[in-house]
Write an enzyme that holds these catalytic residues in place. Structure first.
Site, PDB file in Angstrom:
ATOM      1  CB  SER A  27      -0.942   0.004   1.205  1.00 11.99           C
ATOM      2  OG  SER A  27      -1.918  -1.012   1.080  1.00 11.99           O
ATOM      3  CG  ASP A 104      -2.787  -1.582  -2.356  1.00  9.04           C
ATOM      4  OD1 ASP A 104      -2.045  -2.569  -2.227  1.00  9.04           O
ATOM      5  OD2 ASP A 104      -2.930  -0.703  -1.477  1.00  9.04           O
ATOM      6  CG  HIS A 232      14.571  31.808   2.762  1.00  8.54           C
ATOM      7  ND1 HIS A 232      14.033  33.023   3.166  1.00  8.54           N
ATOM      8  CD2 HIS A 232      14.056  31.562   1.531  1.00  8.54           C
ATOM      9  CE1 HIS A 232      13.249  33.494   2.225  1.00  8.54           C
ATOM     10  NE2 HIS A 232      13.234  32.625   1.213  1.00  8.54           N
ATOM     11  CD  GLU A 302      10.950  30.860  -4.821  1.00  5.94           C
ATOM     12  OE1 GLU A 302      10.682  29.727  -5.265  1.00  5.94           O
ATOM     13  OE2 GLU A 302      10.326  31.396  -3.896  1.00  5.94           O
ATOM     14  CB  VAL A 370      11.349  25.103  -4.140  1.00  8.85           C
ATOM     15  CG1 VAL A 370      11.973  23.714  -4.069  1.00  8.85           C
ATOM     16  CG2 VAL A 370      11.986  25.917  -5.259  1.00  8.85           C
TER      17      VAL A 370
END
Length: 452
Positions: A27, A104, A232, A302, A370
Site C-alpha cells: 500500500s 492494491d 529560509h 527559487e 519550491v
C-alpha cells in the site's frame, strides 16, 4: 498550445497489479506511485481492494479468521471485492481517460493473477505486476505495527491486539502464497523487489511509462523516516515585498536560523540527518548554525521570476498587467518572461525527489514555490491548488510517510516574520482571508497539531 503528457502522446493504459504478502509495503508503494505520477501530470488512481472488502462485508469482523482461505463465505466476499475493484479500474480507463491504475491487493495466487491479466488484456490495458517480497523480520514487524495503528480494519483495536491479529493474518496468506517466478511467469510483465532493493527482477518491461514506474519504485524505501521542510528565514527582500533575488536574511531571519536546530531536536530528539539547501544566500545562512552535514542543490533554487526578479507584486501589476492577470488565471502553467512556471519547477525537482526517496532523514531549507511543489508531491495536492498553498516563514513542517498517508506536524518558531502570501486577484501580500484551498488552511491552523 497546451502541454501534453507521456500518456497523452502514446495513449498508454497501464494497470499496476500489486503482489505480496501483508506487511511488505504494498500500500505504501501503491500510494507513492500514484503521488509521483499525478505530480508529473499523469492521470493515475489507486484502487485499494481493502476498501472494497470493507464495503461488501458489512458487519463481518475483519479479524484474521476472515482471511482463512478455507472459509468459503468470507472467500466469496473477498472475491466480490476484487471484482468490484477491477470493474472500476476498467471504467477509470474507458470513461475517465485514465493512464495508470494501481490494483492494491495481495493477489497471492497465480490463478488470481491470470484472471486479472486476462481482464486487462481484453480491455486493451497493459497489466504490469509489481511484487514486494521480503523475509526481513524487522521490516515486517515495523510494517505490521504501522498498519495496526493506521489501517481502517483496526480503528477500534488496541495497538498490541491489532498487531497480533495482523501477524496471524499474514500466516493465513503464507499457506497459499505463490510468489512471482522468472520461469513460471516469464510471459508476464513484472518487477519483483526482494527485501526492498536487495535484488530487483525485471521482466518484459516494454513501454516508456512502464520504465518510468520501474525507475521510480527502485528508488523508494518503505522504511520509517522523517522529512523536514522549511523556508529560509525572513529575508531583506521579504521585508521589502520583493520577489526573487539573492538577498541576505533580516535580523529576525537570523533569529530563526539560530533556533532551527532546537526545533528539529524538539520534534525528533538526537537524530542523524542531512540538510539540503538551494545555492542562494538566504537558505545557506539559515542552515549555517545547524551541526549536520549540508548539501547544496541548484534544483532547489527559487522559481525564476525572469524580468520580474527583484520587483514587488504591485510593480509587476503596474508594469506587466497582462502577465499579472495571466499568472493569476493559471498560476501552475504561467511562465514568467525569461523565467519559469511551477510546471518547470516540478520538472527540475524530479531528481531531488528521487534522491529524497532514497535517503532517510532530511531537512530541506529552500523557497516558497519550491516547497509548495515538494509538499504537493508528498500530500498528493492537485496542480491547480499547489501554487496557492501558504507556506509561512519561520515554520518547520515535519513529514512522516506512513502506509496509509503522510503524517504532518507543523512547528512554529514563535519568531515574527512578514507574510509573503499573495491571494488571487490582488497585488497585496499577507493572509487576507481564509478562502484559499484546504492546504492553505492546513498549514495555517494555529496551535501545533498532527494531521493526516
Amino acid at each position: 498550445m497546451g502541454y501534453s503528457t507521456i500518456s497523452n502522446d502514446n495513449d498508454i493504459k497501464v494497470c499496476v497489479i500489486m503482489v505480496g504478502l501483508p506487511a511488505r509495503g504494498k500500500s505504501f508503494i501503491s500510494q507513492k506511485i500514484i503521488r509521483y505520477l499525478s505530480w508529473l501530470s499523469i492521470k493515475a488512481k489507486c484502487f485499494n481492494v481493502g476498501n472494497y472488502r470493507r464495503d461488501v462485508s458489512g458487519n463481518v469482523p475483519m479479524d484474521a479468521e476472515f482471511f482463512n482461505f478455507e472459509n468459503t463465505d468470507n472467500f466469496k466476499l473477498r472475491e466480490l471485492a476484487a471484482q468490484n475493484a477491477i470493474k472500476d479500474i476498467v471504467n477509470f480507463f474507458t470513461k475517465e481517460d485514465g493512464s495508470v491504475a494501481v490494483f492494491d491487493a495481495t493477489n497471492s495466487t497465480r490463478k488470481r493473477r491470470k484472471w486479472l491479466k486476462d481482464i486487462c488484456e481484453k480491455n486493451n490495458i497493459q497489466p504490469m505486476f509489481l511484487e514486494s517480497w521480503s523475509n526481513d523480520h524487522e521490516l515486517i514487524i515495523n510494517n505490521a505495527k504501522d498498519i495496526g495503528s493506521t489501517s481502517p480494519d483496526y480503528e477500534n483495536s488496541e495497538p498490541h491486539v491489532a498487531e497480533a491479529d495482523f501477524l496471524e493474518r499474514i500466516r493465513q496468506y503464507e499457506r497459499f502464497y505463490e510468489p512471482l517466478d522468472p520461469q513460471k511467469d516469464k510471459d508476464m510483465t513484472f518487477i519483483k523487489l526482494v527485501n526492498i532493493i536487495e535484488e530487483v527482477v525485471i521482466n518484459k518491461i516494454r513501454t516508456y511509462l512502464e520504465s518510468r514506474i520501474v525507475f521510480y519504485v527502485m528508488n523508494i524505501r518503505p522504511k520509517p523516516k522523517y522529512i523536514w521542510l522549511s523556508r529560509h528565514g525572513e529575508s531583506i527582500y521579504n521585508v521589502e515585498k520583493k520577489i526573487g533575488g539573492d538577498s541576505s536574511l533580516s535580523e529576525r531571519g537570523f533569529q530563526y536560523a539560530k533556533k532551527l536546530e532546537q526545533l528539529v531536536k524538539e520534534s525528533a530528539g538526537e537524530i542523524n540527518l542531512t540538510v539540503w539547501t538551494s545555492t542562494l544566500k538566504r537558505t545557506q545562512q539559515t542552515a549555517n548554525y545547524l551541526p549536520y552535514k549540508k548539501l547544496q542543490w541548484k534544483a532547489l533554487d527559487e522559481l525564476d521570476a525572469g524580468v520580474c526578479d527583484g520587483m514587488t507584486y504591485e510593480e509587476i501589476e503596474k508594469e506587466y498587467p497582462e502577465d499579472f492577470k495571466a499568472r493569476d488565471n493559471d498560476k501552475y502553467e504561467y511562465r514568467y518572461r525569461g523565467g519559469e512556471s511551477y510546471r518547470d519547477v516540478v520538472i527540475r525537482l524530479e531528481p531531488v525527489i528521487m534522491e529524497l526517496e532514497r535517503q532517510e532523514n532530511v531537512l530541506i531549507i529552500t523557497h516558497q514555490a519550491v516547497l509548495r511543489c515538494i509538499y504537493a508531491y508528498f500530500m498528493n495536492v492537485p496542480q491547480e491548488e499547489s501554487p496557492w498553498m501558504s507556506i509561512p516563514l519561520h515554520t518547520l513542517i515535519k513529514l512522516e510517510p506512513r502506509a496509509y498517508g503522510t503524517k504532518v506536524t507543523k512547528i512554529k518558531a514563535n519568531i515574527p516574520a512578514v507574510s509573503t502570501y499573495k491571494e488571487k486577484g490582488t497585488s497585496q501580500v499577507g493572509e487576507l482571508s481564509q478562502s484559499s484551498t484546504k492546504l492553505h488552511q492546513l498549514l495555517n491552523d494555529s496551535p501545533l497539531e498532527d494531521k493526516f
